[in-house]
Design an enzyme around this catalytic site. Structure first.
Site, PDB file in Angstrom:
ATOM      1  CG  PHE A  43       6.740  -6.022 -43.763  1.00  0.00           C
ATOM      2  CD1 PHE A  43       6.928  -5.720 -42.414  1.00  0.00           C
ATOM      3  CD2 PHE A  43       6.367  -7.319 -44.100  1.00  0.00           C
ATOM      4  CE1 PHE A  43       6.767  -6.701 -41.435  1.00  0.00           C
ATOM      5  CE2 PHE A  43       6.190  -8.295 -43.133  1.00  0.00           C
ATOM      6  CZ  PHE A  43       6.402  -7.985 -41.801  1.00  0.00           C
ATOM      7  CB  ILE A  44      10.693  -8.199 -45.506  1.00  0.00           C
ATOM      8  CG1 ILE A  44       9.301  -8.803 -45.283  1.00  0.00           C
ATOM      9  CG2 ILE A  44      11.771  -9.172 -45.033  1.00  0.00           C
ATOM     10  CD1 ILE A  44       9.007 -10.040 -46.130  1.00  0.00           C
ATOM     11  CB  THR A  84       8.342  -4.813 -60.106  1.00  0.00           C
ATOM     12  OG1 THR A  84       8.123  -3.432 -60.368  1.00  0.00           O
ATOM     13  CG2 THR A  84       9.242  -4.946 -58.883  1.00  0.00           C
ATOM     14  CB  THR A 106       7.092 -16.005 -51.746  1.00  0.00           C
ATOM     15  OG1 THR A 106       5.896 -16.481 -51.147  1.00  0.00           O
ATOM     16  CG2 THR A 106       6.864 -15.958 -53.244  1.00  0.00           C
ATOM     17  CG  ASP A 107       5.101 -19.894 -48.542  1.00  0.00           C
ATOM     18  OD1 ASP A 107       4.759 -18.837 -49.102  1.00  0.00           O
ATOM     19  OD2 ASP A 107       4.619 -20.270 -47.447  1.00  0.00           O
ATOM     20  CB  ALA A 152      12.657  -4.276 -55.114  1.00  0.00           C
ATOM     21  CG  ASP A 206     -11.944 -18.196 -50.899  1.00  0.00           C
ATOM     22  OD1 ASP A 206     -11.108 -17.387 -50.433  1.00  0.00           O
ATOM     23  OD2 ASP A 206     -11.812 -19.431 -50.843  1.00  0.00           O
ATOM     24  NE  ARG A 207      -6.052 -13.519 -52.290  1.00  0.00           N
ATOM     25  CZ  ARG A 207      -5.063 -13.773 -51.437  1.00  0.00           C
ATOM     26  NH1 ARG A 207      -4.498 -14.967 -51.390  1.00  0.00           N
ATOM     27  NH2 ARG A 207      -4.648 -12.853 -50.604  1.00  0.00           N
ATOM     28  CE  LYS A 208     -11.981 -13.225 -60.457  1.00  0.00           C
ATOM     29  NZ  LYS A 208     -11.571 -12.597 -61.698  1.00  0.00           N
TER      30      LYS A 208
HETATM   31  P1  NAD Z   1       6.475  -4.720 -49.528  1.00  0.00           P
HETATM   32  O1  NAD Z   1       5.408  -4.623 -50.566  1.00  0.00           O
HETATM   33  O2  NAD Z   1       6.206  -4.278 -48.143  1.00  0.00           O
HETATM   34  O3  NAD Z   1       7.750  -3.895 -50.017  1.00  0.00           O
HETATM   35  C1  NAD Z   1       8.217  -3.926 -51.345  1.00  0.00           C
HETATM   36  C2  NAD Z   1       9.186  -2.770 -51.518  1.00  0.00           C
HETATM   37  O4  NAD Z   1       9.693  -2.823 -52.873  1.00  0.00           O
HETATM   38  C3  NAD Z   1       8.536  -1.390 -51.352  1.00  0.00           C
HETATM   39  O5  NAD Z   1       9.372  -0.550 -50.577  1.00  0.00           O
HETATM   40  C4  NAD Z   1       8.420  -0.866 -52.775  1.00  0.00           C
HETATM   41  O6  NAD Z   1       8.470   0.551 -52.862  1.00  0.00           O
HETATM   42  C5  NAD Z   1       9.621  -1.520 -53.440  1.00  0.00           C
HETATM   43  N1  NAD Z   1       9.473  -1.663 -54.897  1.00  0.00           N
HETATM   44  C6  NAD Z   1       8.387  -2.146 -55.575  1.00  0.00           C
HETATM   45  N2  NAD Z   1       8.621  -2.117 -56.895  1.00  0.00           N
HETATM   46  C7  NAD Z   1       9.879  -1.630 -57.057  1.00  0.00           C
HETATM   47  C8  NAD Z   1      10.694  -1.361 -58.188  1.00  0.00           C
HETATM   48  N3  NAD Z   1      10.262  -1.591 -59.440  1.00  0.00           N
HETATM   49  N4  NAD Z   1      11.947  -0.874 -58.009  1.00  0.00           N
HETATM   50  C9  NAD Z   1      12.404  -0.626 -56.749  1.00  0.00           C
HETATM   51  N5  NAD Z   1      11.668  -0.829 -55.636  1.00  0.00           N
HETATM   52  C10 NAD Z   1      10.423  -1.329 -55.794  1.00  0.00           C
HETATM   53  O7  NAD Z   1       6.957  -6.233 -49.587  1.00  0.00           O
HETATM   54  P2  NAD Z   1       7.523  -7.155 -48.413  1.00  0.00           P
HETATM   55  O8  NAD Z   1       6.394  -7.811 -47.734  1.00  0.00           O
HETATM   56  O9  NAD Z   1       8.516  -6.386 -47.631  1.00  0.00           O
HETATM   57  O10 NAD Z   1       8.258  -8.277 -49.282  1.00  0.00           O
HETATM   58  C11 NAD Z   1       9.647  -8.151 -49.626  1.00  0.00           C
HETATM   59  C12 NAD Z   1      10.053  -9.364 -50.430  1.00  0.00           C
HETATM   60  O11 NAD Z   1       9.817 -10.563 -49.663  1.00  0.00           O
HETATM   61  C13 NAD Z   1       9.257  -9.534 -51.720  1.00  0.00           C
HETATM   62  O12 NAD Z   1      10.147  -9.961 -52.728  1.00  0.00           O
HETATM   63  C14 NAD Z   1       8.235 -10.631 -51.397  1.00  0.00           C
HETATM   64  O13 NAD Z   1       7.902 -11.357 -52.543  1.00  0.00           O
HETATM   65  C15 NAD Z   1       9.017 -11.468 -50.402  1.00  0.00           C
HETATM   66  N6  NAD Z   1       8.213 -12.217 -49.407  1.00  0.00           N
HETATM   67  C16 NAD Z   1       7.279 -11.580 -48.660  1.00  0.00           C
HETATM   68  C17 NAD Z   1       6.562 -12.299 -47.704  1.00  0.00           C
HETATM   69  C18 NAD Z   1       5.543 -11.639 -46.817  1.00  0.00           C
HETATM   70  O14 NAD Z   1       4.858 -12.344 -46.070  1.00  0.00           O
HETATM   71  N7  NAD Z   1       5.400 -10.321 -46.836  1.00  0.00           N
HETATM   72  C19 NAD Z   1       6.797 -13.674 -47.535  1.00  0.00           C
HETATM   73  C20 NAD Z   1       7.772 -14.293 -48.327  1.00  0.00           C
HETATM   74  C21 NAD Z   1       8.481 -13.540 -49.254  1.00  0.00           C
END
Ligand code: NAD
Length: 331
Positions: free
Chosen positions: A11-12, A100, A125-126, A82, A271-273
């Site tokens: 996503f991000i 991971t 992340t927060d 990732a 609720d989630r644990k």
């Molecule tokens: P997401 O789950 O949408 O994407 C994660 C990506 O990482 C996927 O494309 C997946 O295939 C890849 N991935 C997973 N394991 C892997 C591995 N072992 N090797 C290579 N690639 C791997 O996550 P997101 O929401 O895009 O989050 C991205 C980052 O931002 C994460 O580190 C997350 O902790 C952080 N984050 C997310 C949020 C949120 O609200 N989504 C908020 C703050 C921080």
């Protein structure tokens, strides 16, 4: 400039890659990007323009040191998105989170040292701070993670700090609040609720619905990450707060209204644990040091996001998640 973006099919990470390849970050219009992504259920190669001349896509795991030794040399920086990222999944089964988010981060840091890669931006992340009843967290607040996901992210953060302190690696850490926007896998609350509502299903609301989260548009988060890559201080941590702090109940009301549905479509679920009650960040540092400002007001961003899911149903229908956690029971 050559960047390695891990998790760039998620996503991000994919938003960051699409924005950079689209010329959205001044001075990086000619940057070459290598995306390294395992393509778990959360990643899709279709989320990035795979045939773009400045993009190389590598299907692989951040834990694979042999692969990293082959891919990393020649890159100027790593932006490490990732991760296993879904809290509910970590409550069910935490192994892949530790593998991971902890072991993978360590393998990447170690491989950067060996390959002479100078910059490492770690996306955190927060949630590493735990839960706060009142006030806000600064970057100096204690790490008190409550879920296995948050604990694995906090462990990754500590390894990043250690590689800076021990080896002098130029690392930076960003800790962002909840993101929303297009291309988010429909297991997280906003895309799950929107896609359920668009398909005529009910939405499951955890507990009393009074848990508070801050929301930031993915485009603002990625701009903040880019500022940190360009000008972040070595070893520094940067909080990235939201543009709105809302209870899940209020968020649900807004989504129902945007989708033309009523409260009768809400099913309360247990609720989630270990569900954290409230997150709230002080992001003065990134604002004062790097001039960061979020640009997307929440109401506008949320309406645009709902429209995106409405207009792109083929994207989310093809990748509907496997059931994990009580929310998915209704999905
Ligand atoms: P997401 O789950 O949408 O994407 C994660 C990506 O990482 C996927 O494309 C997946 O295939 C890849 N991935 C997973 N394991 C892997 C591995 N072992 N090797 C290579 N690639 C791997 O996550 P997101 O929401 O895009 O989050 C991205 C980052 O931002 C994460 O580190 C997350 O902790 C952080 N984050 C997310 C949020 C949120 O609200 N989504 C908020 C703050 C921080």
């Amino acid at each position: 400039m050559r960047l390695l973006v891990t998790g760039g099919a998620g996503f991000i990470g994919s938003h960051y890659v699409r924005t950079m390849l689209g010329g959205g970050y001044r001075g990086y219009e000619n940057a070459e990007i290598t995306v390294l992504d395992k393509l778990t259920y959360a990643g899709s190669v279709g989320n990035v323009p795979a045939d773009h001349p400045r993009l190389t896509f590598v299907h692989g795991d951040v834990c694979d040191r042999e692969l990293l030794a082959g891919v990393l040399p020649g890159h100027d920086a790593v932006v490490h998105f990732a991760a296993e990222s879904h809290v509910d999944r970590s409550v069910e089964f935490s192994d892949p989170f530790v593998t991971t988010n902890v072991v993978g981060t360590q393998a990447l840091l170690d491989s950067c040292l060996r390959a002479g890669v100078q910059r490492f931006v770690h996306i955190s992340t927060d949630e590493v701070y735990g839960s706060i009843d009142e006030g806000t967290w600064t970057e100096e607040s204690a790490l008190l993670p409550n879920s296995p996901y948050a604990a694995s992210k906090a462990a990754g953060d500590l390894l990043v700090r250690a590689f800076h302190q021990t080896h002098g690696l130029h690392t930076t850490i960003t800790r962002c609040s909840n993101n929303y926007g297009p291309y988010q896998f429909p297991e997280k609350v906003i895309p799950l609720f929107v896609t359920n509502l668009l398909e005529g299903r009910d939405v499951p609301l955890y507990g009393d619905g009074l848990n508070v989260r801050e929301w930031v548009h993915v485009d603002d988060h990625c701009r903040a990450v880019q500022l940190v890559l360009e000008s972040g201080r070595p070893g520094a941590v940067y909080n990235i707060g939201g543009t709105a702090a809302l209870t899940n109940r209020r968020l649900t009301e807004m989504l129902l209204k945007l989708c033309g549905a009523g409260w009768d479509r809400v099913t309360p679920v247990e609720d989630r644990k270990g569900h954290d009650r409230r997150y709230a960040m002080d992001d003065t540092r990134i604002r004062e040091e790097l001039g960061y400002r979020p640009l997307r007001p929440f109401e506008r961003g949320l309406a645009e996001t709902v429209r995106w899911y409405r207009d792109n149903s083929e994207w989310w229908r093809s990748g509907r998640p496997q059931a994990v956690g009580p929310r998915a029971a209704l999905g």
